[in-house]
Design an enzyme around this catalytic site. Structure first.
Site, PDB file in Angstrom:
ATOM      1  N   CYS A  66      15.654  -5.486 -57.160  1.00  0.00           N
ATOM      2  CA  CYS A  66      14.848  -6.689 -57.327  1.00  0.00           C
ATOM      3  C   CYS A  66      13.537  -6.635 -56.557  1.00  0.00           C
ATOM      4  CB  CYS A  66      15.629  -7.912 -56.869  1.00  0.00           C
ATOM      5  SG  CYS A  66      16.981  -8.294 -57.966  1.00  0.00           S
ATOM      6  N   THR A  80     -17.996  13.521 -52.878  1.00  0.00           N
ATOM      7  CA  THR A  80     -18.631  13.285 -51.581  1.00  0.00           C
ATOM      8  C   THR A  80     -17.578  12.881 -50.560  1.00  0.00           C
ATOM      9  OG1 THR A  80     -20.644  12.582 -52.662  1.00  0.00           O
ATOM     10  CG2 THR A  80     -20.332  11.841 -50.396  1.00  0.00           C
ATOM     11  N   THR A 119      -0.661  10.686 -51.793  1.00  0.00           N
ATOM     12  CA  THR A 119      -0.352  10.858 -53.218  1.00  0.00           C
ATOM     13  C   THR A 119      -1.217  11.953 -53.842  1.00  0.00           C
ATOM     14  OG1 THR A 119       0.381   8.587 -53.455  1.00  0.00           O
ATOM     15  CG2 THR A 119      -0.333   9.685 -55.459  1.00  0.00           C
ATOM     16  N   SER A 142      -1.380  11.874 -44.526  1.00  0.00           N
ATOM     17  CA  SER A 142      -1.975  10.600 -44.908  1.00  0.00           C
ATOM     18  C   SER A 142      -2.372   9.839 -43.646  1.00  0.00           C
ATOM     19  CB  SER A 142      -0.947   9.793 -45.705  1.00  0.00           C
ATOM     20  OG  SER A 142      -1.363   8.456 -45.798  1.00  0.00           O
ATOM     21  N   ALA A 143      -3.578   9.251 -43.648  1.00  0.00           N
ATOM     22  CA  ALA A 143      -4.092   8.618 -42.431  1.00  0.00           C
ATOM     23  C   ALA A 143      -3.500   7.238 -42.154  1.00  0.00           C
ATOM     24  CB  ALA A 143      -5.617   8.504 -42.514  1.00  0.00           C
TER      25      ALA A 143
END
Lengths: 128, 404
Positions: free
Chosen positions: B328, B242, B74, B201-202
């Site tokens: 739903c 970091t 994201t 993405s991991a």
């Protein structure tokens, strides 16, 4: 989302699945909802002397919609058509502990009950 | 077999024990900050981060220096889109984006629209492939970026990225490709494919959650990117903060394993995929495959099982963990826009179910799943008024429905 025990029970052991011949004069049929909305409910009642002696349902929808219609058939049986017409969606919400996002399932069930009763009344007036 | 059987590997995956093992020391003994330049704690962390960068770069064929670590897919999508738009605004204000992109892309471009950018959402055909002729037509001299994913996260359809890259290059437009769903499952070569930015993405490939990367091309052309986080200027100034060393270590290891096992795993996953599909298709009528029949990720099987609503299917097969495009089952209570984009009607989304396979799934689990699905659909169709109507030959499209 987790489901209440009662919803699970109705979903896994639905009461009164099935259909009546809709052209019979003592049968009232209510079909509400639409496939593109994700739920369609069909409720049918069999009436003798204005008392609902039997009820059936078929539902396309989520677990809560199936449970709401299953419960509706149970509640309608043995009531007069006027009494059944008074069943409120809020009673279904309470009985099944439906969360807010599932309230529309109970509304649909109430609508289906009313539609079935109205169909029966119409037939009776028309004398078919 | 362990229950519920996990067939939702597109949502996330279990961390591979080999990945976890490699990560563990970096929580305890080797806890240095990779940005500390003046002592061995920092040096060790930095050198392990560099090793991970190399492992990741090998999976996608780029220079290790072109990897920018982020918190996940994201963030990578946000950084690519917002970062490019800020820098290249002078050059143009138009983006072309696939209609079936992940929400991380679509929601970001919606925001960019509110701040004055123009976005064209490129339609797809009924198999989910973007219309490349339409892409060529939509390009203007104000177009700065094309965003078209590699494999789709819901239906698995694989876009012809090399052709897209070529179109972008010919017109001097940057190409951003979201590969979060497809990395590690099918080969990626950013050089050969002409990709300028690529989201990774991991946790989709047996690595930890909370870590991802954005590939940012360094030459031909050198892509510039404005950061969305300020504070210290790590990652070539594109992403401060970091570095999450243990997660990066896990990400690197996950990429190394994915690359080493890709060919055999790809074949194995296709086999599971085909096995489940044919088992369902041979036992049930009114079922459709969503997505491309062959140009598809090996680990996704998305099917619509007509006349049965998705959430009720999930409830019925509660010993199997899968997902659905039904309204739903989503947080927004909207049916899947990816399935709607295929143009076959919203009913397709309401009755859809997505199986996504992974490294830890077995044939035995697939056999169980097939049986369970057929059983459940049969039971639910007995309750479905729509199935009755279809059997009676009534065309549901011609029925007047009483809507709420």
């Amino acid at each position: 989302m987790s489901y209440s025990q009662k919803v699970l029970d109705h979903f896994n052991h639905p009461r009164n699945i099935g259909s009546f011949e809709k052209n019979e004069k003592n049968v009232g049929t209510g079909i509400v909802g639409a496939p593109e909305c994700g739920d369609v409910m069909k409720l049918q009642i069999k009436v003798e002397n204005d008392v609902i002696v039997d009820a059936r349902f078929k539902t396309f929808g989520c677990g809560s919609a199936i449970a709401s219609s299953s419960l509706a058939t149970e509640w309608m049986k043995g009531r007069t058509i006027n009494e059944a017409f008074q069943i409120k969606n809020t009673e279904i919400v309470k009985e099944l502990s439906l969360p807010p996002v599932k309230i529309h399932c109970s509304v649909l069930a109430e609508d289906a009950i009313k539609a079935a009763v109205e169909d029966y009344r119409k037939k009776k007036v028309a004398g078919v | 077999m362990k229950f519920p059987i996990f067939l939702d590997n597109m949502s996330t995956t279990r961390v591979d024990p080999r990945v976890l093992e490699e990560m563990l020391p970096y929580f305890s003994e080797e806890y240095g900050n990779a940005a500390s330049r003046n002592h061995p704690y920092g040096w060790k962390a930095e050198s392990k981060v560099d090793e991970s960068r190399t492992r990741i770069s090998q999976l996608i064929h780029c220079d290790p220096k072109e990897i920018v670590f982020t918190s996940g897919g994201t963030e990578s999508c946000n950084l690519a889109l917002k970062g490019i738009c800020e820098i290249y605004r002078e050059k143009g204000d138009h983006l072309i984006v696939g209609a079936t992109e992940h929400r991380a892309v679509i929601d970001t471009t919606r925001r960019l629209e509110r701040s004055g950018f123009r976005v064209t959402y490129l339609p797809v055909d009924k198999t989910g492939l973007a219309d490349l002729e339409a892409l060529k037509r939509e390009i203007t001299d104000k177009t700065i970026l094309i965003a078209l994913m590699y494999g789709n996260h819901e239906i698995g359809t694989i876009h012809p990225v090399t052709e897209i890259g070529k179109i972008a290059k010919e017109r001097g437009i940057l190409y951003f490709c979201d590969a979060a769903a497809s990395q590690g499952y099918i080969p990626i070569d950013v050089e050969a494919m002409g990709i300028d930015l690529l989201a990774l993405s991991a946790h989709k490939i047996y690595g930890p959650k909370g870590i991802g990367a954005l590939y940012v091309r360094k030459k031909n052309p050198r892509v510039r990117l404005a950061p969305i986080l300020d504070g210290g200027g790590a990652e070539r100034g594109m992403r401060s903060g970091t570095l999450n060393v243990p997660a990066i270590v896990g990400f690197g290891k996950a990429c190394e394993l994915a690359l080493a096992e890709m060919e055999t795993e790809r074949e194995r996953l296709w086999k599971l995929n085909e096995k489940l599909r044919t088992a369902i298709e041979s036992s049930l009528d009114y079922v459709h495959l969503n997505g491309h029949p062959t140009q598809r990720l090996p680990n996704i099987l998305n099917m619509s099982l007509e006349f049965v609503e998705g959430e009720s299917i999930l409830m019925g097969i509660n010993d199997i963990a899968v997902s659905s495009g039904s309204a739903c089952t989503t947080a927004t209570l909207e049916p899947s826009y990816v399935l709607i984009a295929l143009g076959a009607g919203v009913e397709l989304a309401h009755t859809s179910i997505r199986f996504s396979f992974g490294r830890f799934n077995t044939e035995e689990e697939i056999d169980f799943t097939a049986k369970r699905v057929v059983q459940t659909i049969t039971r639910l169709r007995e309750m479905s008024p729509l199935y009755d109507m279809a059997k009676e030959g009534i065309d549901l499209k011609n029925v007047t429905w009483k809507r709420e």
